[in-house]
Design an enzyme around this catalytic site. Sequence first.
Site, PDB file in Angstrom:
ATOM      1  CG  ASP A  64      -0.354   0.280   2.518  1.00 41.33           C
ATOM      2  OD1 ASP A  64       0.900   0.391   2.593  1.00 41.33           O
ATOM      3  OD2 ASP A  64      -1.099   0.417   3.508  1.00 41.33           O
ATOM      4  CB  CYS A 101       1.108  -2.147   4.776  1.00 39.76           C
ATOM      5  SG  CYS A 101       1.095  -3.039   6.344  1.00 39.76           S
ATOM      6  CB  THR A 114       2.622  -1.759  10.881  1.00 39.18           C
ATOM      7  OG1 THR A 114       1.477  -2.395  10.282  1.00 39.18           O
ATOM      8  CG2 THR A 114       2.207  -0.440  11.511  1.00 39.18           C
ATOM      9  CG  HIS A 153      11.260 -23.841  12.768  1.00 41.58           C
ATOM     10  ND1 HIS A 153      11.436 -23.629  14.115  1.00 41.58           N
ATOM     11  CD2 HIS A 153      12.376 -24.495  12.330  1.00 41.58           C
ATOM     12  CE1 HIS A 153      12.615 -24.148  14.487  1.00 41.58           C
ATOM     13  NE2 HIS A 153      13.200 -24.669  13.422  1.00 41.58           N
ATOM     14  CG  HIS A 158       9.626 -27.601  11.720  1.00 39.19           C
ATOM     15  ND1 HIS A 158       9.400 -27.035  12.955  1.00 39.19           N
ATOM     16  CD2 HIS A 158      10.937 -27.941  11.703  1.00 39.19           C
ATOM     17  CE1 HIS A 158      10.531 -27.007  13.651  1.00 39.19           C
ATOM     18  NE2 HIS A 158      11.473 -27.559  12.907  1.00 39.19           N
TER      19      HIS A 158
HETATM   20  C1  RB5 Z   1      -1.862   3.072   6.391  1.00 39.58           C
HETATM   21  O1  RB5 Z   1      -1.859   4.325   6.986  1.00 39.58           O
HETATM   22  C2  RB5 Z   1      -1.495   2.010   7.402  1.00 39.58           C
HETATM   23  O2  RB5 Z   1      -2.539   1.820   8.300  1.00 39.58           O
HETATM   24  C3  RB5 Z   1      -1.136   0.719   6.719  1.00 39.58           C
HETATM   25  O3  RB5 Z   1      -0.079   0.942   5.837  1.00 39.58           O
HETATM   26  C4  RB5 Z   1      -0.672  -0.393   7.617  1.00 39.58           C
HETATM   27  O4  RB5 Z   1       0.339   0.044   8.481  1.00 39.58           O
HETATM   28  C5  RB5 Z   1      -1.702  -1.135   8.320  1.00 39.58           C
HETATM   29  O5  RB5 Z   1      -1.433  -2.115   9.033  1.00 39.58           O
END
Ligand code: RB5
Length: 150
Positions: free
Chosen positions: A12, A69, A71, A102, A137
Amino acid sequence: MIFEKPVALGADHGGYALKEEIKQHLAAQGIPYRDFGTDSTASCDYPDYALPPCDAVVNGECGAAILCCGTGVGISIAANKVKGIRACCCSDAFSAEYTRRHNNANALCMGGRVVGPGLACTLADLFLNTPFEGGRHQLRIDKITAIENR
Ligand code: RB5
């Protein structure tokens, strides 16, 4: 690289820049990839960019996915909803290696707001070059598959 098919890439807006870094890193090593977007930093929804690369892995067009993304967490949650995908959100080398050894993970997820490009490329290399150990595993993965098929 242990995967014999192209790497499926998806991100994203929060992971876009990291995906572009990883693309360059793969290209420099001659590793084939397919980029499923996004193509800019314009706001978008990470589930939309998890599904096409994960489908490409499950249908055999690609060998594994690398997804980004902000995080790494949201896109990993979405990826793990796709039957046959075992996605791991990683920001350390041990996890990137052992999710292959694993868990036979087939999707590596990282956060563009968490890891820098150098670490992300190191994690990608570990992920793409570490084999699954099988044995006990595999029995555990079979139990995950049984949950999917419930
Ligand atoms: C977008 O702002 C953010 O929420 C997305 O990239 C991600 O971190 C969600 O888990």
